[in-house]
Enzyme design. Structure first.
Site, mmCIF file in Angstrom:
data_model
loop_
_atom_site.group_PDB
_atom_site.id
_atom_site.type_symbol
_atom_site.label_atom_id
_atom_site.label_comp_id
_atom_site.label_asym_id
_atom_site.label_seq_id
_atom_site.Cartn_x
_atom_site.Cartn_y
_atom_site.Cartn_z
ATOM 1 N N HIS A 139 -2.658 0.084 -3.186
ATOM 2 C CA HIS A 139 -3.246 0.876 -2.382
ATOM 3 C C HIS A 139 -3.774 -0.172 -1.579
ATOM 4 O O HIS A 139 -3.528 -1.631 -1.663
ATOM 5 C CB HIS A 139 -4.819 1.473 -3.197
ATOM 6 C CG HIS A 139 -4.722 2.668 -4.358
ATOM 7 N ND1 HIS A 139 -4.593 4.041 -3.979
ATOM 8 C CD2 HIS A 139 -4.570 1.928 -5.023
ATOM 9 C CE1 HIS A 139 -4.119 4.271 -5.304
ATOM 10 N NE2 HIS A 139 -4.196 3.127 -6.055
ATOM 11 N N ARG A 166 1.055 -1.251 -0.349
ATOM 12 C CA ARG A 166 -0.246 0.097 0.044
ATOM 13 C C ARG A 166 0.759 1.498 0.103
ATOM 14 O O ARG A 166 2.021 1.357 0.402
ATOM 15 C CB ARG A 166 -0.859 -0.260 1.435
ATOM 16 C CG ARG A 166 -1.643 1.202 1.652
ATOM 17 C CD ARG A 166 -2.652 1.140 2.587
ATOM 18 N NE ARG A 166 -3.446 2.712 2.589
ATOM 19 C CZ ARG A 166 -4.326 2.762 3.656
ATOM 20 N NH1 ARG A 166 -3.864 2.978 4.598
ATOM 21 N NH2 ARG A 166 -4.841 4.092 3.341
ATOM 22 N N HIS A 167 0.478 1.939 -0.508
ATOM 23 C CA HIS A 167 1.283 3.640 -0.765
ATOM 24 C C HIS A 167 1.374 4.176 0.285
ATOM 25 O O HIS A 167 0.666 3.670 1.664
ATOM 26 C CB HIS A 167 0.204 4.536 -1.845
ATOM 27 C CG HIS A 167 -1.111 4.776 -1.048
ATOM 28 N ND1 HIS A 167 -1.733 5.707 0.090
ATOM 29 C CD2 HIS A 167 -2.316 4.520 -1.121
ATOM 30 C CE1 HIS A 167 -2.338 5.182 0.890
ATOM 31 N NE2 HIS A 167 -2.770 4.554 -0.166
#
Length: 704
Positions: A627, A443-444
């Site tokens: 994400h 995930r970012h």
């Protein structure tokens, strides 16, 4: 009596690994049985390492040999969208003042607090799973929540189907306890319709299954002046279309000595200057009686350290109030959503018949952040000393990797010891020398909009010129089509978010793992994350970020504010990001159309499966940066690729998505394809608010 020579024990006298358990190992280490049992119970029977560390940190605890049994409590915790709403309510309601509900997570009490001896803690944890197996799965119908508001209590009562199910669990668990503890079960039928605010100060002679109207407490013991504000917050809750909740059963325990104490988290370290003062370690919890603050004349209060069990005086300004449950021990957590529910287990509860996958040193700390265990502080102390006392710029070794991902010596610095070898940090599990391929999902990092809220109007002037207004914001922002409005719709990372990504790269480098291909969602925050992972990894310059729009999250989530446009690869390149300008994406995303959940999954699945099947990339270590959903979808897509079926049920979002933090790293390996522990540890960090320097003006005015 003459000194006896030490006895040399033969190998035949040693207990085999198959026959050992954590208690036996602690006894072999020389710890008294009573203390060993207390340590295992206090650490949730997680591991021998945690228990032995607890014993060492509590060596000066005056009550370490006390016979006082621990207090346990059995909760049902909502997860998913319901938990998200309740968590937001908790944060907003704190602005009205601290009330009793803030001491615990949003929950339904299934079995109120009861006391049990340390030697029963493992049986109590195992009983949770046994109860689920006997009661079965929860109802699939949507839950109905009915608000209840009174001058001294606010809560949500649950619909009959879910209430009946949870009551069955409560009763079955109480019956299990009666067998384990040898006490009477009280089903409390006579008070079925009573409202019972969360009074955790009582203990019960008998085990009492909660058979009153089950509810989630929103607020109680609040100041009368907060009533209107709290009522308004309850009215704001959207309960009209609540789906089937994903309940998680949790068994907690706590030190019974501090039932009537408040819990404070240390925010500033302190070294004692007198013998009656308490050393404060950043992140530790302190038990303090409420009256201490009421009667203190100088701001100093008397408290007891959760980390060491030692008591003494401390400056009250060095700690802040935190939920009581932060200092509790989690013994078991089991999701009720599917047959493959998540289940936190202990070493004592492991299945020795199952072949274990490759393990890493950090795997025994999978509940590290949740339980706030002492390992957090021991690990941080090790890193801090490495960085300060040894005056090193980085605690990681500075060696680079060869083509196969193995460490080589940092010859430029002339350091022949600065190596990180795969064989030093990983166990081969008896496999052949052929390396299994790594498939990562990430995930970012921390994003600006969710950190600051509406940030664009404050940071862009009428000419579209960006000015940083906080140190955690980027120094500069590159030019892009759409200017400020595009940044509002496609948020960048904070500086902390960049660091989080860099640390992941460092962690992989320290573990001797290299990346051959990196694919990123077209969202700016994902591209930035991928870029900084490569920076931390010190990757080969030929490895560049491949921008893949097909990895973007569900478009419908952006229906309110609109999408993009995303920065083009050329814009990203001009902004200094290491993107592959020659890459042709698998999916071109139309930002002006909507999509169904199934269409969202299928485009992600198509991208991930296509990349995994690409013969040119066969054997390459690959990372998908996207994400929270990316972690779930990668596993689903790759496992479906190996299953001989033409049709699968419609995709549904994983119930754990609310628990995927920034830069959460998921990992799989092939031959056979399976989920495994990432080769580097996870990371946590505390949050901080903005400091208002004008507060110092009050100090200045007082002096003048």
């Amino acid at each position: 009596m003459a000194n006896l020579p030490p006895r040399k024990k033969s190998a035949s006298c040693k207990i085999s690994k198959q026959d050992t358990n954590p208690l036996q190992i602690l006894l072999q280490m020389g710890f008294p049985k009573k203390r060993a049992l207390k340590a295992l119970a206090a650490t949730g029977n997680r591991s021998v390492q945690l228990a032995s560390d607890w014993l060492l940190t509590h060596v000066n605890d005056a009550y370490i040999d006390a016979d006082e049994p621990r207090e346990f409590i059995f909760y049902a915790i909502p997860t998913g969208p319901l938990f998200t709403q309740l968590h937001d309510f908790w944060e907003k309601s704190k602005q009205t003042g601290w009330n009793g509900a803030h001491n615990f997570p949003p929950h339904i009490t299934l079995v109120p607090s009861f006391k049990a001896a340390d030697d029963t803690s493992l049986q109590l944890a195992k009983a949770v799973k046994q109860v689920i197996e006997s009661v079965g799965k929860p109802p699939v119908c949507p839950i109905k929540l009915e608000p209840y508001i009174s001058p001294n209590f606010m809560g949500l009562f649950i619909s009959e189907e879910h209430e009946d199910y949870l009551k069955k669990i409560a009763l079955q668990y109480a019956k299990q306890l009666s067998t384990i503890l040898g006490v009477k079960v009280d089903t409390n039928e006579q008070s079925k319709n009573c409202i019972n605010p969360e009074d955790h100060s009582n203990t019960f002679t008998n085990v009492e299954a909660q058979n009153k109207s089950l509810h989630i407490t929103l607020a109680y013991h609040f100041d009368v002046t907060a009533y209107d504000a709290l009522k308004a917050l309850v009215d704001e809750l959207d309960l009209s279309q609540m789906q089937t909740p994903a309940w998680e059963l949790r068994l907690y325990s706590r030190d019974p000595r501090f039932t009537n104490h408040q819990v404070y988290k240390v925010t500033q370290s302190y070294v004692p200057e007198a013998s009656d003062e308490l050393e404060l370690v950043l992140g530790d919890y302190i038990y303090i009686e409420e009256k201490q603050f009421d009667t203190s004349l100088d701001g100093w209060v008397y408290g007891t350290s959760w980390l060491t069990g030692v008591s003494g005086y401390l400056p009250g300004v060095c700690a802040r109030r935190t939920p009581d449950s932060d200092a509790w021990t989690l013994h078991r957590a089991i999701s009720l959503t599917t047959s493959n529910s998540s289940d936190s287990k202990s070493e004592s509860d492991s299945n020795t018949d199952v072949e274990m996958a490759t393990s890493y040193p950090h795997e025994d700390a999978d509940k590290l952040a949740l339980e706030k265990s002492e390992e957090v502080y021991k690990t941080w102390e090790t890193y801090w000393k490495a960085a300060t006392l040894n005056q090193t710029e980085n605690i990681l070794q500075q060696g680079s990797s060869d083509k196969d991902g193995n460490s080589v010596t940092n010859k430029e610095n002339g350091d022949t010891n600065a190596t990180v070898s795969r064989t030093e940090v990983k166990q081969t599990n008896g496999s052949s020398g052929n390396e299994r391929r790594w498939l990562f999902s990430l995930r970012h990092g921390e994003r600006i909009d969710l950190t600051y809220g509406s940030w664009v109007p404050y940071c862009f002037d009428e000419n579209g010129t960006y000015t940083r207004k906080d140190l955690n914001m980027p120094l500069t922002l590159a030019d892009r089509a759409g200017g400020a409005e595009s940044y509002r719709r496609d948020t960048p990372l904070t500086r902390v978010g960049e660091l989080q990504a860099h640390l992941v790269g460092e962690g992989l480098r320290a573990a001797g793992v290299r990346l051959h291909r990196v694919y990123a969602s077209a969202a700016l925050r994902a591209v930035q994350t991928a870029h900084h992972v490569l920076q931390g990894l010190q990757a080969d310059p030929s490895v560049r970020v491949r921008v893949e729009p097909g990895l973007f999250e569900f478009k419908l989530w952006h229906a309110t504010k609109g999408l993009g446009p995303f920065m083009t690869p050329l814009e990203l390149h001009k902004a200094g990001f290491t993107v592959d300008l020659d890459y042709k994406p698998y999916v071109e995303l139309d930002i002006n159309t909507t999509e169904t959940m199934q269409e969202f999954y299928e485009r992600n699945e198509y991208v991930i499966q296509s990349i995994a099947k690409d013969k040119e990339q066969e054997g390459d270590n690959i990372m998908f940066v996207g994400h929270a959903t990316t972690l779930d979808i990668m596993v689903t897509a790759l496992k479906r690729l190996k299953v001989d079926r033409k049709e699968f049920p419609p995709y549904q979002l994983g119930n754990f998505l609310a628990r995927v933090p920034y830069c959460a790293l998921g990992a799989m390996r092939d031959r056979p394809l399976q989920v495994t522990s990432p080769p580097c540890p996870p990371s946590i960090n505390s949050s901080s608010g903005r400091f208002d320097w004008k507060l110092l003006m009050d100090v200045e005015n007082e002096i003048e």
